[in-house]
Each structure stands twice: as C-alpha cells, then as structure tokens.
Write a protein that holds these residues in place. Sequence first.
Motif, PDB file in Angstrom:
ATOM      1  N   THR A  87      -1.738   9.953   0.910  1.00 32.16           N
ATOM      2  CA  THR A  87      -0.403   9.353   0.933  1.00 32.16           C
ATOM      3  C   THR A  87       0.331   9.664   2.228  1.00 32.16           C
ATOM      4  OG1 THR A  87       0.551  11.260  -0.227  1.00 32.16           O
ATOM      5  CG2 THR A  87      -0.218   9.429  -1.573  1.00 32.16           C
ATOM      6  N   GLY A  88       0.145  10.868   2.763  1.00 37.16           N
ATOM      7  CA  GLY A  88       0.786  11.215   4.022  1.00 37.16           C
ATOM      8  C   GLY A  88       0.295  10.360   5.168  1.00 37.16           C
ATOM      9  N   THR A  89      -1.007  10.087   5.187  1.00 37.29           N
ATOM     10  CA  THR A  89      -1.570   9.233   6.236  1.00 37.29           C
ATOM     11  C   THR A  89      -1.052   7.807   6.118  1.00 37.29           C
ATOM     12  OG1 THR A  89      -3.585  10.585   6.259  1.00 37.29           O
ATOM     13  CG2 THR A  89      -3.719   8.404   7.259  1.00 37.29           C
ATOM     14  N   ALA A 107       0.832  -1.206   0.000  1.00 31.52           N
ATOM     15  CA  ALA A 107       0.000   0.000   0.000  1.00 31.52           C
ATOM     16  C   ALA A 107       0.859   1.246   0.000  1.00 31.52           C
ATOM     17  CB  ALA A 107      -0.930  -0.008   1.217  1.00 31.52           C
ATOM     18  N   VAL A 108       1.919   1.233   0.814  1.00 34.77           N
ATOM     19  CA  VAL A 108       2.813   2.384   0.863  1.00 34.77           C
ATOM     20  C   VAL A 108       3.495   2.588  -0.480  1.00 34.77           C
ATOM     21  CG1 VAL A 108       4.945   3.270   1.877  1.00 34.77           C
ATOM     22  CG2 VAL A 108       3.193   2.265   3.336  1.00 34.77           C
ATOM     23  N   ASP A 109       3.974   1.499  -1.094  1.00 34.84           N
ATOM     24  CA  ASP A 109       4.636   1.612  -2.386  1.00 34.84           C
ATOM     25  C   ASP A 109       3.700   2.232  -3.420  1.00 34.84           C
ATOM     26  OD1 ASP A 109       6.949   0.552  -1.414  1.00 34.84           O
ATOM     27  OD2 ASP A 109       6.533  -1.497  -2.105  1.00 34.84           O
ATOM     28  N   ALA A 110       2.463   1.707  -3.487  1.00 30.43           N
ATOM     29  CA  ALA A 110       1.517   2.221  -4.474  1.00 30.43           C
ATOM     30  C   ALA A 110       1.189   3.680  -4.210  1.00 30.43           C
ATOM     31  CB  ALA A 110       0.240   1.374  -4.453  1.00 30.43           C
ATOM     32  N   ALA A 111       0.932   4.006  -2.922  1.00 33.67           N
ATOM     33  CA  ALA A 111       0.546   5.382  -2.586  1.00 33.67           C
ATOM     34  C   ALA A 111       1.695   6.356  -2.770  1.00 33.67           C
ATOM     35  CB  ALA A 111       0.039   5.440  -1.138  1.00 33.67           C
ATOM     36  N   GLN A 112       2.890   5.961  -2.319  1.00 32.02           N
ATOM     37  CA  GLN A 112       4.023   6.882  -2.339  1.00 32.02           C
ATOM     38  C   GLN A 112       4.540   7.125  -3.750  1.00 32.02           C
ATOM     39  OE1 GLN A 112       7.255   5.644   0.143  1.00 32.02           O
ATOM     40  NE2 GLN A 112       8.518   7.412  -0.340  1.00 32.02           N
ATOM     41  N   HIS A 113       4.722   6.057  -4.528  1.00 33.65           N
ATOM     42  CA  HIS A 113       5.364   6.192  -5.827  1.00 33.65           C
ATOM     43  C   HIS A 113       4.419   6.573  -6.947  1.00 33.65           C
ATOM     44  CE1 HIS A 113       9.196   4.837  -4.302  1.00 33.65           C
ATOM     45  NE2 HIS A 113       8.605   3.793  -3.737  1.00 33.65           N
ATOM     46  N   ILE A 114       3.129   6.446  -6.733  1.00 36.81           N
ATOM     47  CA  ILE A 114       2.171   6.855  -7.757  1.00 36.81           C
ATOM     48  C   ILE A 114       1.404   8.079  -7.271  1.00 36.81           C
ATOM     49  CG2 ILE A 114       0.146   6.187  -9.105  1.00 36.81           C
ATOM     50  CD1 ILE A 114       1.100   3.301  -8.960  1.00 36.81           C
ATOM     51  N   GLY A 115       0.725   7.939  -6.116  1.00 41.05           N
ATOM     52  CA  GLY A 115      -0.066   9.058  -5.604  1.00 41.05           C
ATOM     53  C   GLY A 115       0.775  10.273  -5.298  1.00 41.05           C
ATOM     54  N   GLU A 116       1.940  10.075  -4.672  1.00 40.15           N
ATOM     55  CA  GLU A 116       2.765  11.228  -4.325  1.00 40.15           C
ATOM     56  C   GLU A 116       3.317  11.930  -5.561  1.00 40.15           C
ATOM     57  OE1 GLU A 116       4.494  11.982  -0.141  1.00 40.15           O
ATOM     58  OE2 GLU A 116       5.663  10.391  -1.105  1.00 40.15           O
ATOM     59  N   LEU A 117       3.634  11.184  -6.609  1.00 37.46           N
ATOM     60  CA  LEU A 117       4.139  11.829  -7.822  1.00 37.46           C
ATOM     61  C   LEU A 117       3.067  12.727  -8.442  1.00 37.46           C
ATOM     62  CD1 LEU A 117       6.276   9.072  -9.580  1.00 37.46           C
ATOM     63  CD2 LEU A 117       7.071  11.191  -8.520  1.00 37.46           C
ATOM     64  N   PHE A 118       1.829  12.234  -8.471  1.00 38.26           N
ATOM     65  CA  PHE A 118       0.741  13.073  -8.971  1.00 38.26           C
ATOM     66  C   PHE A 118       0.534  14.275  -8.060  1.00 38.26           C
ATOM     67  CE2 PHE A 118      -0.548   9.234 -11.361  1.00 38.26           C
ATOM     68  CZ  PHE A 118      -0.755   9.808 -12.602  1.00 38.26           C
ATOM     69  N   GLY A 119       0.610  14.041  -6.744  1.00 39.64           N
ATOM     70  CA  GLY A 119       0.459  15.155  -5.805  1.00 39.64           C
ATOM     71  C   GLY A 119       1.572  16.162  -5.936  1.00 39.64           C
ATOM     72  N   VAL A 120       2.809  15.683  -6.100  1.00 43.44           N
ATOM     73  CA  VAL A 120       3.953  16.578  -6.288  1.00 43.44           C
ATOM     74  C   VAL A 120       3.747  17.445  -7.525  1.00 43.44           C
ATOM     75  CG1 VAL A 120       6.383  16.607  -6.992  1.00 43.44           C
ATOM     76  CG2 VAL A 120       5.668  15.249  -5.029  1.00 43.44           C
ATOM     77  N   PHE A 121       3.333  16.827  -8.617  1.00 42.00           N
ATOM     78  CA  PHE A 121       3.129  17.587  -9.859  1.00 42.00           C
ATOM     79  C   PHE A 121       2.029  18.638  -9.688  1.00 42.00           C
ATOM     80  CE2 PHE A 121       1.388  18.326 -14.096  1.00 42.00           C
ATOM     81  CZ  PHE A 121       2.541  18.574 -14.824  1.00 42.00           C
ATOM     82  N   ALA A 122       0.919  18.242  -9.059  1.00 38.49           N
ATOM     83  CA  ALA A 122      -0.189  19.175  -8.878  1.00 38.49           C
ATOM     84  C   ALA A 122       0.212  20.345  -7.987  1.00 38.49           C
ATOM     85  CB  ALA A 122      -1.396  18.438  -8.271  1.00 38.49           C
TER      86      ALA A 122
END
Length: 229
Positions: free
Chosen positions: A119-121, A14-29
């Motif tokens: 992702t932070g949670t 779950a962390v891998d999926a959230a961090q490496h996918i969700g965080e990248l989208f969040g970083v870009f936004a």
Amino acid sequence: MVDFVGVAGHFGSAVDAAQHIGELFGVFAFACSGALLAVRRNFDIFGIVVLAAGTALGGGIIRDLLIGRTPPAAFVDLTFLWTALLAAVLIFFWHPPHRLTRGPLEVADAFGLGLFCVTGTVIAYSRGLGAPSAALLGVVTAIGGGVIRDLLGGQTPDVLRPEQIYAVPALVGAITTATLLHFGVYQAWTGLLAASGAIAFRLLALRFGWHAPQARRYPRPPAGPTSPS
C-alpha cells in the motif's frame, strides 16, 4: 498515444482499494504487534494504546510527510486510529500470558509488513514518484512503524538485528509492486500476491532462522603479559 485520463482512473481505483482495505488490515495487524510488545513489557493500558497506535500509524505518517501529503491520512481519516484503538483494546482484554506473546507478535508484524510495503508503494506512485522512489517509500511505510514500536518498547529495532531478516521481505514486496505499477499491470489481486509473498518471506525467515550476511569479525589478539610495576 497514452490515455492519461484512463491511467489516472486506474491508479485512483488502485489507490482506493489498497489504501482503504489493505491499509486497514495492515493497521490492525501492526497495532496488534505493538500492543503485544506492550504486554510483554508489562505496560499499562495507556502504554498499550501508545505502542499500538505508534506502530500502526507511524510508517504511514512518515511516508505522507515525505511525499508532501499533508495532513497525513492518519489525521484525516480517523478510521485508521479507531482500528488501532480496537486492536489495543482487544489485546488488553485478552491480555495473553507473557510466554504466548512472541509468536502472535511476530505473525502480526509479518502481516503488517507485507501489507504496508504494497500500500505504501501504491500511494507513493500515485503521487507522481517513479517506481524506484515509490518502492523505497513502500519500505519506509512497512518498517517505520516497527522501528517506532521497538524504540518505544526499549529494544533494538528488528531492522537492525543481525539475526533478523526484516527489511528484505518488505523490499521484495515493494519492488514487485512498483514493477507491476510501472508496466501498468497492477491489480488488486496482484497487489495481494505481492503482499502475500512478503508475508511468507518474513515468516519463513523467522521459522528457519535466515539472516543477512555480516561483516567478518577478527578475533581480538590475546592480551600480553603484564609488566611488573
């Protein structure tokens, strides 16, 4: 008996999926929102990069320092930095007119807010924090970058403005995510739903002008007549 190995594996994926996918989208936004504010403030290319990177990475760095995850992920996985720089360069070359920056800025910020509160949670929970503490760290991750952006951009942070509902959508998304994690039903798609709910909440608040209650202000008493000198 609880299968701790299985639970650890579940959280790891779950962390891998959230961090490496969700965080990248969040970083870009979030980087786009920072760069757009820099354009509104007529900053040069360096200022655009600084606001983009500070907005995109600031909340995650604060979270990592608070949970003892050192060095922070932003300094280990440079994909986050390159993603922020890509957003800054795109905004610089697009260079939208001043009148067209507010709408995209608010939409980009809403997406970053919603993705980062989830992702932070997840990351905080994977480090052994309980659900309430993980949710608070999710909110910090979500609003930290925006606060840095607004301070560097010379304006009152949205989280402190009475006409804005900013932290509440992040809190709702973080609490939802922490609840899912606590009961062991967090999946990639449920995390996406939690992020989508926070994003929708923020955009609806902007669209309809929702705001949090304010303390009652009493009118000032009229000034009395001035006494003759």
